[in-house]
Design a protein around this motif. Structure first.
Motif, PDB file in Angstrom:
ATOM      1  N   ALA A  33       0.790  -1.234   0.106  1.00  0.00           N
ATOM      2  CA  ALA A  33      -0.272   0.046   0.056  1.00  0.00           C
ATOM      3  C   ALA A  33       0.634   1.378   0.074  1.00  0.00           C
ATOM      4  O   ALA A  33       1.354   1.371   0.719  1.00  0.00           O
ATOM      5  CB  ALA A  33      -0.936   0.414   0.730  1.00  0.00           C
ATOM      6  N   LYS A  83       0.715   4.136  -0.121  1.00  0.00           N
ATOM      7  CA  LYS A  83       0.182   5.582   0.728  1.00  0.00           C
ATOM      8  C   LYS A  83       1.042   5.684   1.971  1.00  0.00           C
ATOM      9  O   LYS A  83       1.695   7.194   2.003  1.00  0.00           O
ATOM     10  CB  LYS A  83      -0.813   5.864   1.106  1.00  0.00           C
ATOM     11  N   ASP A 102      -0.683  -0.511  -3.917  1.00  0.00           N
ATOM     12  CA  ASP A 102      -1.954  -0.575  -4.209  1.00  0.00           C
ATOM     13  C   ASP A 102      -1.866   1.218  -3.934  1.00  0.00           C
ATOM     14  O   ASP A 102      -0.561   1.687  -3.510  1.00  0.00           O
ATOM     15  CB  ASP A 102      -2.921  -1.124  -3.157  1.00  0.00           C
ATOM     16  N   ARG A 158     -14.954  -2.076  -3.375  1.00  0.00           N
ATOM     17  CA  ARG A 158     -14.671  -2.019  -2.114  1.00  0.00           C
ATOM     18  C   ARG A 158     -16.145  -2.265  -1.594  1.00  0.00           C
ATOM     19  O   ARG A 158     -17.054  -0.755  -1.493  1.00  0.00           O
ATOM     20  CB  ARG A 158     -13.994  -0.172  -2.216  1.00  0.00           C
ATOM     21  N   ILE A 188      -8.656   6.564  11.478  1.00  0.00           N
ATOM     22  CA  ILE A 188      -8.361   5.421  10.712  1.00  0.00           C
ATOM     23  C   ILE A 188      -8.935   4.137  10.468  1.00  0.00           C
ATOM     24  O   ILE A 188      -8.318   3.450  10.299  1.00  0.00           O
ATOM     25  CB  ILE A 188      -6.566   4.884  10.433  1.00  0.00           C
ATOM     26  N   HIS A 194     -10.783  -3.456   3.917  1.00  0.00           N
ATOM     27  CA  HIS A 194      -9.941  -2.656   4.243  1.00  0.00           C
ATOM     28  C   HIS A 194     -10.366  -2.542   5.480  1.00  0.00           C
ATOM     29  O   HIS A 194     -11.117  -1.033   5.360  1.00  0.00           O
ATOM     30  CB  HIS A 194      -8.941  -1.358   2.987  1.00  0.00           C
ATOM     31  N   SER A 224      -6.673   0.438  10.217  1.00  0.00           N
ATOM     32  CA  SER A 224      -4.918   0.453  10.098  1.00  0.00           C
ATOM     33  C   SER A 224      -4.371   0.231  11.393  1.00  0.00           C
ATOM     34  O   SER A 224      -5.560   1.306  12.446  1.00  0.00           O
ATOM     35  CB  SER A 224      -3.924   1.823   9.299  1.00  0.00           C
ATOM     36  N   GLY A 281      -3.443  -3.189   7.238  1.00  0.00           N
ATOM     37  CA  GLY A 281      -3.897  -2.367   8.481  1.00  0.00           C
ATOM     38  C   GLY A 281      -3.108  -3.058   9.591  1.00  0.00           C
ATOM     39  O   GLY A 281      -3.686  -2.955  10.837  1.00  0.00           O
ATOM     40  N   GLU A 310      -3.131  -5.755   1.120  1.00  0.00           N
ATOM     41  CA  GLU A 310      -2.257  -4.976   1.080  1.00  0.00           C
ATOM     42  C   GLU A 310      -1.294  -4.290   2.231  1.00  0.00           C
ATOM     43  O   GLU A 310      -1.991  -3.102   2.759  1.00  0.00           O
ATOM     44  CB  GLU A 310      -3.505  -3.956   0.525  1.00  0.00           C
ATOM     45  N   GLY A 323       0.564  -1.919   4.221  1.00  0.00           N
ATOM     46  CA  GLY A 323       1.521  -0.363   3.998  1.00  0.00           C
ATOM     47  C   GLY A 323       2.517  -0.158   4.878  1.00  0.00           C
ATOM     48  O   GLY A 323       3.991  -0.415   4.994  1.00  0.00           O
ATOM     49  N   ARG A 324       2.147   0.498   6.333  1.00  0.00           N
ATOM     50  CA  ARG A 324       2.569   0.581   7.413  1.00  0.00           C
ATOM     51  C   ARG A 324       4.088  -0.325   7.883  1.00  0.00           C
ATOM     52  O   ARG A 324       5.151  -0.673   8.044  1.00  0.00           O
ATOM     53  CB  ARG A 324       2.032   0.773   8.492  1.00  0.00           C
ATOM     54  N   ARG A 366       2.535  12.923  12.209  1.00  0.00           N
ATOM     55  CA  ARG A 366       0.725  12.154  12.477  1.00  0.00           C
ATOM     56  C   ARG A 366       0.546  12.075  14.597  1.00  0.00           C
ATOM     57  O   ARG A 366      -0.027  11.574  14.644  1.00  0.00           O
ATOM     58  CB  ARG A 366       1.602  10.749  13.018  1.00  0.00           C
ATOM     59  N   TYR A 412      -3.239  12.392  15.267  1.00  0.00           N
ATOM     60  CA  TYR A 412      -3.470  11.239  16.061  1.00  0.00           C
ATOM     61  C   TYR A 412      -2.788  11.186  17.503  1.00  0.00           C
ATOM     62  O   TYR A 412      -3.495   9.966  17.997  1.00  0.00           O
ATOM     63  CB  TYR A 412      -3.834   9.870  15.194  1.00  0.00           C
ATOM     64  N   TYR A 422       3.341   6.901   6.533  1.00  0.00           N
ATOM     65  CA  TYR A 422       2.963   8.256   6.950  1.00  0.00           C
ATOM     66  C   TYR A 422       3.606   8.638   7.930  1.00  0.00           C
ATOM     67  O   TYR A 422       2.908   9.876   8.454  1.00  0.00           O
ATOM     68  CB  TYR A 422       1.810   7.452   7.579  1.00  0.00           C
ATOM     69  N   MET A 442       3.087  11.735   4.467  1.00  0.00           N
ATOM     70  CA  MET A 442       1.999  12.752   4.780  1.00  0.00           C
ATOM     71  C   MET A 442       2.451  14.631   5.190  1.00  0.00           C
ATOM     72  O   MET A 442       2.130  15.529   5.751  1.00  0.00           O
ATOM     73  CB  MET A 442       1.350  12.105   5.767  1.00  0.00           C
TER      74      MET A 442
HETATM   75  N1  LLP Z   1      -5.507  -0.593   1.640  1.00  0.00           N
HETATM   76  C1  LLP Z   1      -6.251   0.496   2.040  1.00  0.00           C
HETATM   77  C2  LLP Z   1      -7.336   0.033   0.658  1.00  0.00           C
HETATM   78  C3  LLP Z   1      -5.721   1.346   2.307  1.00  0.00           C
HETATM   79  O1  LLP Z   1      -6.831   1.851   3.011  1.00  0.00           O
HETATM   80  C4  LLP Z   1      -5.117   1.591   3.464  1.00  0.00           C
HETATM   81  C5  LLP Z   1      -4.711   2.617   4.260  1.00  0.00           C
HETATM   82  C6  LLP Z   1      -3.908   0.262   3.095  1.00  0.00           C
HETATM   83  C7  LLP Z   1      -4.505  -1.280   2.151  1.00  0.00           C
HETATM   84  C8  LLP Z   1      -3.022   0.019   4.413  1.00  0.00           C
HETATM   85  O2  LLP Z   1      -2.831   0.330   5.555  1.00  0.00           O
HETATM   86  P1  LLP Z   1      -1.711  -0.126   6.440  1.00  0.00           P
HETATM   87  O3  LLP Z   1      -1.542  -1.527   6.027  1.00  0.00           O
HETATM   88  O4  LLP Z   1      -0.981   1.133   6.217  1.00  0.00           O
HETATM   89  O5  LLP Z   1      -2.333   0.022   7.959  1.00  0.00           O
HETATM   90  N2  LLP Z   1      -2.625   7.426   7.884  1.00  0.00           N
HETATM   91  C9  LLP Z   1      -2.373   6.902   8.521  1.00  0.00           C
HETATM   92  C10 LLP Z   1      -3.194   6.139   7.768  1.00  0.00           C
HETATM   93  C11 LLP Z   1      -4.271   5.997   6.686  1.00  0.00           C
HETATM   94  C12 LLP Z   1      -4.309   3.587   6.812  1.00  0.00           C
HETATM   95  C13 LLP Z   1      -4.750   4.848   5.308  1.00  0.00           C
HETATM   96  N3  LLP Z   1      -5.265   3.449   4.758  1.00  0.00           N
HETATM   97  C14 LLP Z   1      -1.497   6.924   9.586  1.00  0.00           C
HETATM   98  O6  LLP Z   1      -0.542   7.946   9.891  1.00  0.00           O
HETATM   99  O7  LLP Z   1      -1.540   5.823  11.003  1.00  0.00           O
END
Ligand code: LLP
Length: 431
Positions: free
Chosen positions: A64, A66, A85, A155, A168, A207, A210, A248, A290, A292-293, A330, A334, A390, A394
């Motif tokens: 992911a 982002k 993603d 989705r 989140i 999803h 997170s 997540g 997916e 990311g973090r 962050r 948050y 992030y 960000m």
């Molecule tokens: N897939 C989708 C559709 C998502 O919306 C997200 C995160 C992920 C995968 C990846 O999630 P992860 O594995 O990274 O938790 N800015 C916030 C986090 C926002 C997450 C948005 N979507 C923070 O700094 O904690």
């Protein structure tokens, strides 16, 4: 420390990937994002191994992006065989600019613009994850105009409450993302999608949020989604063969955080999912995840130089750094926790309680409040740990502060992967 790539050398300095962070700060300047390549690659491999193992080779890991997007990151995850993603035309453009295979890209977003949809279709993006009916119809028209049939997923909000910060969470009905299951909206959208001439509905996506530590919400989501695939089959006669369960997975920001091993998440979820498939006699779909973090956060730290230190008797100690909410919003957003280390005193005890403040003209510009650190002096290097996700992605130019540079460590060598923004960069688009 919170991440395996961090250690302390014989000088008592913090190291990342074996490299002295105090040296790195001197060489590249601060603020500075520093990443350890091996940690990123290991995370990619361990997710890949688990998904291959638990879904018998019929699965795929999508990073992911982002969480941290730049050319070098796309190159690294691409070379590990992962898909990605992307959630905007900008992320898509960056990935394509380094030759990332379009068929391994999933394009997300709750309000993709016409330009973005056309850009994605023109570049044969592998899957578009459709968020709403307007998008579904627009996409069908764009695909028709291009003489193409596009693979899509929908989705879905599976209505599952993940225990994480409200901002989140994404899987509950009160969310801007996706189609709701419980209102029948999702089934109606799936039915419509199966009838559109230039749409190939391959599966569903969800999803739930997170930074989640428990496996139960993921298991529940998987089971709910399998059941939904069965409902679609009953309603339309179409057996969908793909399921994307999102990201997540929580990471360790503080020593007290105890995230489960990702392999356990994967094992537990696959068990629940396969059991449900067996129970209702639905073929196990191809599974996508997916993260990311969990791929990038533990691999990154941020280095700052400590400037002003203010002791307000009976109130608190402000320790100001040369970055702040511009490079890490962050805490302001948050109240996120981080471990802090004075990098040039890493082996000393943390006997000082600091509120670390940034340099923005804003009282809320804090990185952490009342956190233990080694007794600081002006000129020390402060490291904020596990900032890989992030933070850069960000970052902003609030107060016209240029965004920091980023370096990647590999085999004991730091290489620049993102240049430090200059004042010229800041005025580049001004007229
Ligand atoms: N897939 C989708 C559709 C998502 O919306 C997200 C995160 C992920 C995968 C990846 O999630 P992860 O594995 O990274 O938790 N800015 C916030 C986090 C926002 C997450 C948005 N979507 C923070 O700094 O904690």
């Amino acid at each position: 420390m919170v991440s395996n790539c961090l250690d302390i050398n014989e000088k008592g300095n913090l190291t990342i990937g074996g490299v002295d962070t105090v040296q790195t700060a001197k060489e590249f300047g601060t603020p500075l994002y520093v990443f350890d390549e091996e940690t990123i690659r290991e995370a990619c491999r361990s997710f890949k191994k688990s998904i291959d193992q638990y879904y018998d080779g019929n699965g795929m890991v999508l990073y992911a992006s982002k969480a941290f997007a730049c050319k070098e990151m796309y190159r690294i995850v691409g070379s590990e065989g992962l898909g990605i993603d992307v959630v905007s035309g900008g992320e898509l453009y960056t990935a394509l600019s380094v030759g990332f295979p379009a068929d391994k890209i999933f394009f997300h977003g709750n309000n993709k613009t016409l330009d973005e949809i056309q850009f994605a279709v023109k570049n044969n993006v592998g899957h578009i994850v459709v968020d709403n009916i307007t998008e579904l119809n627009t996409l069908n028209n764009v695909a028709k105009a291009n003489g193409q049939k596009v693979n899509i997923m929908l989705r879905i909000k599976p209505g599952i409450d993940a225990h994480t910060h409200d901002f989140i969470k994404t899987g509950q009905i009160d969310s801007k993302f996706g189609f709701a299951l419980e209102t029948g909206e999702a089934l109606a959208a799936a039915t419509l999608a199966t009838t559109l001439s230039n749409i190939n509905l391959t599966g569903m996506h969800c999803h739930i949020g997170s930074q989640i530590f428990e496996t139960d919400p993921f298991c529940l989501a998987a089971v709910t989604m399998i059941k939904f695939l069965q409902d679609i089959k009953t309603e339309t006669g179409v057996t969908l063969s793909e399921l994307n369960l999102g990201g997540g997975f929580g990471i360790k920001y503080l020593e007290s955080d105890k995230p489960r091993k990702y392999d356990e998440f994967m094992r537990e979820v696959s068990k629940s999912l396969k059991a449900k498939c067996e129970e209702i006699e639905f073929p196990v779909p191809k599974i996508f995840i997916e993260p990311g973090r969990s791929i990038i956060a533990p691999a990154g730290i941020t280095l700052y130089t400590i400037g002003a230190i203010k002791n307000i008797p009976n109130v608190r100690n402000y320790v100001s750094i040369d970055g702040g909410m511009g490079d890490n919003p962050r805490y302001a957003l948050y109240k996120s926790s981080y471990e802090l280390v004075v990098a040039n005193k890493a082996s000393q005890p943390k006997d000082f309680i600091a509120t670390v403040a940034g340099k923005c003209c804003e009282s809320g510009d804090l990185i952490q409040e009342n956190a233990p650190i080694q007794t600081p002096q002006v000129g020390d290097t402060l490291a904020v740990l596990a900032t890989g996700a992030y933070n850069y992605s960000m970052a902003s130019n609030y107060n016209r502060i240029p965004r920091p540079a980023a370096v990647m460590i590999k085999d004991g060598i730091a290489r620049m992967i993102i240049n430090r923004e200059s004042y010229e960069d800041l005025v580049r688009n001004d007229i």
